[in-house]
Design an enzyme around this catalytic site. Structure first.
Site, PDB file in Angstrom:
ATOM      1  CB  CYS A   9     -24.972  60.035 -26.226  1.00 16.95           C
ATOM      2  SG  CYS A   9     -26.559  59.989 -25.498  1.00 16.95           S
ATOM      3  CE  LYS A  26     -28.590  59.728 -29.571  1.00 21.49           C
ATOM      4  NZ  LYS A  26     -29.083  61.354 -29.422  1.00 21.49           N
ATOM      5  CE  LYS A  55     -32.477  66.593 -40.593  1.00 15.71           C
ATOM      6  NZ  LYS A  55     -31.673  67.719 -40.929  1.00 15.71           N
ATOM      7  CG  ASP A  56     -38.619  68.241 -31.896  1.00 23.99           C
ATOM      8  OD1 ASP A  56     -38.179  68.269 -30.812  1.00 23.99           O
ATOM      9  OD2 ASP A  56     -39.220  69.180 -32.200  1.00 23.99           O
ATOM     10  CG  ASP A  61     -31.463  57.578 -26.039  1.00 25.06           C
ATOM     11  OD1 ASP A  61     -30.459  56.977 -26.398  1.00 25.06           O
ATOM     12  OD2 ASP A  61     -31.306  58.743 -26.032  1.00 25.06           O
ATOM     13  CG  ASP A 107     -35.377  62.342 -26.161  1.00 25.30           C
ATOM     14  OD1 ASP A 107     -34.404  63.362 -26.103  1.00 25.30           O
ATOM     15  OD2 ASP A 107     -34.888  61.193 -26.630  1.00 25.30           O
ATOM     16  N   GLY A 146     -40.878  45.565 -20.039  1.00 24.40           N
ATOM     17  CA  GLY A 146     -39.752  45.738 -21.071  1.00 24.40           C
ATOM     18  C   GLY A 146     -39.433  44.458 -21.899  1.00 24.40           C
ATOM     19  CB  SER A 177     -34.301  40.766 -21.826  1.00 24.34           C
ATOM     20  OG  SER A 177     -35.031  39.776 -21.581  1.00 24.34           O
ATOM     21  CG  ASP A 184     -32.480  65.762 -25.008  1.00 29.50           C
ATOM     22  OD1 ASP A 184     -32.841  65.805 -26.015  1.00 29.50           O
ATOM     23  OD2 ASP A 184     -32.296  64.628 -24.163  1.00 29.50           O
TER      24      ASP A 184
END
Length: 342
Positions: free
Chosen positions: A13, A16, A45-46, A64, A87, A134, A136, A222
């Site tokens: 993180c 970010k 902003k949650d 994320d 989250d 997913g 890629s 979190d």
């Protein structure tokens, strides 16, 4: 430990974008017509979006991903997945499905990718979810994470800004993993410190969230890249203040040592620049200030709970093996939003 990943410039993180830069971009986006079923969107902003589909069910959506902050691919996969799943728990939700997000150089050993995805898959299974696919991309650097869908009852959502004056604030994991990972990158972190940080980063917030459901939770978030103080600032939402007891905040002791050696992150400095006008420190050492601004990867939950239930919640979280502690209290709005004392 198997094959290792070459470090990216900023892992976890710490990679970010800064909160200040991000808010300036988001506030310029066209809003479109308001949807009454969108209970929580990006403008709040949650931690995740929440969309009501019936009187009993709302969908929780989050995404994320980031570059590696550890060398072992399997461990990195577990950390990235734990972080992305978090989250859902911060909203009071239950994980249902997840999709892999992968950026990977085609010329790199595909066994490394396999190990990353194995670690991620194990955490999705532990969360009780299903890995459903997913996407890629061939990229110059490794990045991995998840898009996650969960469910929550519309009346039982944990917003990040619903705290009340008199509430106690509880943090469920120790702070300092960003500083420890930075120290590790330059071979300055001890094996014990890194092992403890990895254990924390791979512990699902599922267990804390399940315990919290038994209590009167008013707000929850979190603690990730914007730091303890950054996410606390979002919780106060311009309408509340709080007092934090710095000596009660759970911290990896090695993180304080490394901060004193100036093994710091650029993201931590961005967090300080963004939030410092809202924070007053009283007798707080420099190292502790840095830990409170330290970007956390897969950090704990920060919960605002009624004063009467705080001790019982803290005790149950600790009995579950979590490093949980009452770290402060919510106050009526005053001139100083966040006061930290030692």
């Amino acid at each position: 430990m198997g094959e290792k990943i070459t470090f990216c410039r900023g892992g976890g993180c710490t990679a970010k974008l800064g909160a200040g830069i991000l808010s300036r971009v988001l506030e310029r986006l066209p809003k479109g017509p308001e949807d009454p079923n969108l209970l929580i969107g990006y403008d709040s902003k949650d931690d995740a979006a929440v969309y009501k589909v019936s009187d009993d069910i709302a969908i929780v959506q989050t995404l994320d991903f980031f570059p590696p902050m550890v060398e072992d691919p399997y461990t990195f996969g577990k950390i990235a997945a734990t972080n992305a799943l978090s989250d859902i728990y911060a909203m009071g939700g239950e994980v249902k499905t997840a999709l892999n997000i992968v950026c990977f150089p085609e010329q790199m050993d595909l066994n490394i990718l396999g190990e990353i995805m194995r670690g991620g898959s194990e955490k999705v299974i532990e969360a009780g979810g299903t890995l459903a696919g997913g996407h890629s991309i061939n990229d110059t650097d490794v990045k991995y994470g998840l898009s996650v869908t969960g469910v929550v009852h519309p009346d039982k959502i944990y917003p990040n800004n619903g705290g009340n004056p008199g509430d106690k604030l509880i943090l469920t994991k120790k702070l300092g993993v960003g500083i420890i990972c930075t120290a590790n990158r330059v071979q300055e972190a001890s094996e014990d410190a890194m092992a403890a940080a990895i254990e924390s980063m791979t512990t699902l917030n599922k267990y804390a969230s399940l315990i919290c459901r038994k209590y009167d939770i008013h707000a929850c978030t979190d603690v990730t890249g914007f730091s303890f103080l950054g996410h606390l600032h979002e919780m106060m939402d311009g309408r509340l203040s709080c007092r934090i007891d710095g000596s009660a905040v759970p911290v990896f002791p090695e993180a304080l040592d490394y901060a004193d050696e100036f093994l710091l992150t650029a993201a931590g400095q961005r967090n300080r620049n963004h939030v410092q006008e809202h924070v007053k420190f009283v007798n707080v050492p420099f190292a502790m200030e840095e830990v409170l601004y330290d970007p956390q990867t897969s950090g704990g939950l920060l919960v605002s709970v009624s004063r009467e239930q705080a001790e019982a919640l803290q005790q149950e979280l600790q009995e579950a093996g979590l490093s949980a502690a009452i770290v402060g209290e919510v106050l009526e709005k005053s001139e100083t939003e966040i006061t930290v004392t030692m």
